[in-house]
Design an enzyme around this catalytic site. Structure first.
Site, short mmCIF file in Angstrom:
data_model
loop_
_atom_site.label_atom_id
_atom_site.label_comp_id
_atom_site.label_asym_id
_atom_site.label_seq_id
_atom_site.Cartn_x
_atom_site.Cartn_y
_atom_site.Cartn_z
N GLY A 14 -9.78 43.16 97.01
CA GLY A 14 -10.71 43.80 97.94
C GLY A 14 -12.13 43.48 97.51
O GLY A 14 -12.38 42.43 96.91
N LYS A 20 -13.18 50.70 89.90
CA LYS A 20 -14.33 50.84 89.00
C LYS A 20 -15.21 52.01 89.38
O LYS A 20 -15.37 52.96 88.62
CB LYS A 20 -15.14 49.53 88.98
CG LYS A 20 -14.44 48.39 88.26
CD LYS A 20 -13.64 47.54 89.23
CE LYS A 20 -12.61 46.70 88.49
NZ LYS A 20 -11.69 46.05 89.43
N THR A 26 -7.36 50.87 94.94
CA THR A 26 -6.69 50.61 96.21
C THR A 26 -6.21 49.18 96.26
O THR A 26 -6.85 48.28 95.72
CB THR A 26 -7.63 50.87 97.42
OG1 THR A 26 -8.79 50.05 97.29
CG2 THR A 26 -8.03 52.33 97.51
N ASN A 28 -5.39 46.08 98.77
CA ASN A 28 -5.78 45.62 100.10
C ASN A 28 -4.75 44.68 100.70
O ASN A 28 -4.22 43.80 100.00
CB ASN A 28 -7.11 44.88 100.02
CG ASN A 28 -8.28 45.79 99.72
OD1 ASN A 28 -8.34 46.38 98.65
ND2 ASN A 28 -9.18 45.91 100.66
N GLU A 77 -6.60 49.57 103.15
CA GLU A 77 -6.49 49.79 101.71
C GLU A 77 -5.48 50.89 101.43
O GLU A 77 -5.54 51.94 102.04
CB GLU A 77 -7.82 50.26 101.14
CG GLU A 77 -8.97 49.34 101.37
CD GLU A 77 -10.24 49.97 100.83
OE1 GLU A 77 -10.19 50.57 99.74
OE2 GLU A 77 -11.27 49.88 101.51
N ILE A 80 -1.85 54.18 95.96
CA ILE A 80 -0.54 54.73 95.62
C ILE A 80 -0.73 55.92 94.69
O ILE A 80 -1.54 55.87 93.75
CB ILE A 80 0.35 53.65 94.98
CG1 ILE A 80 0.61 52.53 96.01
CG2 ILE A 80 1.68 54.24 94.49
CD1 ILE A 80 1.50 51.41 95.54
N TYR A 89 -2.23 42.46 92.39
CA TYR A 89 -2.58 41.32 93.24
C TYR A 89 -1.42 40.34 93.28
O TYR A 89 -0.81 40.05 92.25
CB TYR A 89 -3.80 40.59 92.67
CG TYR A 89 -5.04 41.44 92.60
CD1 TYR A 89 -5.51 42.11 93.74
CD2 TYR A 89 -5.75 41.58 91.42
CE1 TYR A 89 -6.65 42.89 93.69
CE2 TYR A 89 -6.90 42.36 91.34
CZ TYR A 89 -7.33 43.01 92.49
OH TYR A 89 -8.46 43.78 92.43
N LYS A 105 -15.48 58.67 107.28
CA LYS A 105 -16.78 59.33 107.33
C LYS A 105 -17.77 58.61 106.43
O LYS A 105 -17.39 57.86 105.53
CB LYS A 105 -16.65 60.77 106.81
CG LYS A 105 -15.89 61.68 107.75
CD LYS A 105 -16.07 63.13 107.36
CE LYS A 105 -15.10 63.53 106.27
NZ LYS A 105 -15.03 64.99 106.08
N PHE A 107 -20.88 59.36 103.65
CA PHE A 107 -21.17 60.43 102.71
C PHE A 107 -22.53 60.21 102.09
O PHE A 107 -23.00 59.08 101.99
CB PHE A 107 -20.11 60.49 101.60
CG PHE A 107 -18.72 60.80 102.12
CD1 PHE A 107 -18.30 62.11 102.29
CD2 PHE A 107 -17.86 59.77 102.46
CE1 PHE A 107 -17.04 62.39 102.78
CE2 PHE A 107 -16.58 60.05 102.95
CZ PHE A 107 -16.18 61.36 103.11
N1 FMN Z 1 -14.61 55.01 102.72
C1 FMN Z 1 -15.57 55.53 103.52
O1 FMN Z 1 -16.62 54.93 103.68
N2 FMN Z 1 -15.38 56.72 104.19
C2 FMN Z 1 -14.23 57.45 104.06
O2 FMN Z 1 -14.10 58.51 104.69
C3 FMN Z 1 -13.21 56.93 103.18
N3 FMN Z 1 -12.06 57.61 103.00
C4 FMN Z 1 -11.09 57.10 102.18
C5 FMN Z 1 -9.89 57.80 102.00
C6 FMN Z 1 -8.89 57.30 101.18
C7 FMN Z 1 -7.63 58.10 101.03
C8 FMN Z 1 -9.08 56.06 100.52
C9 FMN Z 1 -8.03 55.50 99.63
C10 FMN Z 1 -10.26 55.35 100.70
C11 FMN Z 1 -11.28 55.86 101.52
N4 FMN Z 1 -12.48 55.18 101.72
C12 FMN Z 1 -13.45 55.69 102.54
C13 FMN Z 1 -12.63 53.82 101.23
C14 FMN Z 1 -13.30 53.71 99.89
O3 FMN Z 1 -14.67 53.67 100.13
C15 FMN Z 1 -12.78 52.40 99.31
O4 FMN Z 1 -11.52 52.59 98.80
C16 FMN Z 1 -13.74 51.80 98.32
O5 FMN Z 1 -14.77 51.24 99.08
C17 FMN Z 1 -13.13 50.73 97.46
O6 FMN Z 1 -12.90 49.55 98.19
P1 FMN Z 1 -12.70 48.14 97.48
O7 FMN Z 1 -11.67 48.33 96.41
O8 FMN Z 1 -12.24 47.23 98.57
O9 FMN Z 1 -14.00 47.75 96.93
#
Ligand code: FMN
Length: 144
Positions: A14, A20, A26, A28, A77, A80, A89, A105, A107
């Site tokens: 991802g 980190k 997560t 992807n 994403e 688990i 990966y 959302k 934040f």
């Molecule tokens: N990202 C948001 O911008 N808004 C959200 O409401 C949001 N909810 C999430 C809920 C869950 C259960 C998970 C697993 C992720 C959520 N995320 C949300 C995404 C996280 O921002 C994301 O996992 C993070 O950017 C890491 O992504 P990367 O590993 O691809 O860099």
């Protein structure tokens, strides 16, 4: 409507913020998998079951644009609900998305995002213990 939704694919890298910055790793799915979701599959936060290396786990998933990070690409994403010592990966991941939690959302801070995700995890833990959700755990899509 369109749930349950059955999805499988190889875990790709991802944006690398997951484990980190958030402490919530997560996995992807590749772009081709994200693009082949049903047209009416709404973006948002869902829960369901995941199969990895022949084992079945609870999972929460975020499908969409991560408004907090303003992604330009739609992502799928999967987090688990289990701690793993290594990345996965390149491994095959299969999921059944069984329930919807909420919309994505934005934040004001990363702490609020983390708090909301922890709450999503609590909801998933609880919902997946219900008999109609437990049924999917043993679906041949995951176990076969
Ligand atoms: N990202 C948001 O911008 N808004 C959200 O409401 C949001 N909810 C999430 C809920 C869950 C259960 C998970 C697993 C992720 C959520 N995320 C949300 C995404 C996280 O921002 C994301 O996992 C993070 O950017 C890491 O992504 P990367 O590993 O691809 O860099």
């Amino acid at each position: 409507k369109i749930l349950p939704c059955f999805v499988s694919g190889m875990v790709v890298r991802g944006f690398g913020r997951g484990s980190k910055a958030l402490g919530i790793p997560t996995a992807n799915f590749p772009e081709c998998v994200v693009n082949s979701l049903p047209k009416d599959f709404d973006t948002g936060i869902y829960y369901g079951w995941a199969a990895l290396d022949g084992k079945i786990y609870k999972m929460v998933t975020s499908v969409g644009w991560n408004p907090f990070y303003k992604n330009e690409k739609k992502t799928f994403e999967v987090h688990i609900l289990e701690t793993f010592p290594n990345d996965f990966y390149g491994k095959e991941l299969k999921v059944i998305v069984t329930g919807y939690i909420r919309k994505e959302k934005d934040f004001a801070s990363i702490d609020e995002l983390i708090k909301e995700i922890k709450n999503d995890i609590m909801i998933a833990e609880k919902e997946l213990d219900k008999p109609n959700m437990l049924n999917y755990k043993y679906d041949t899509f995951l176990t076969g």
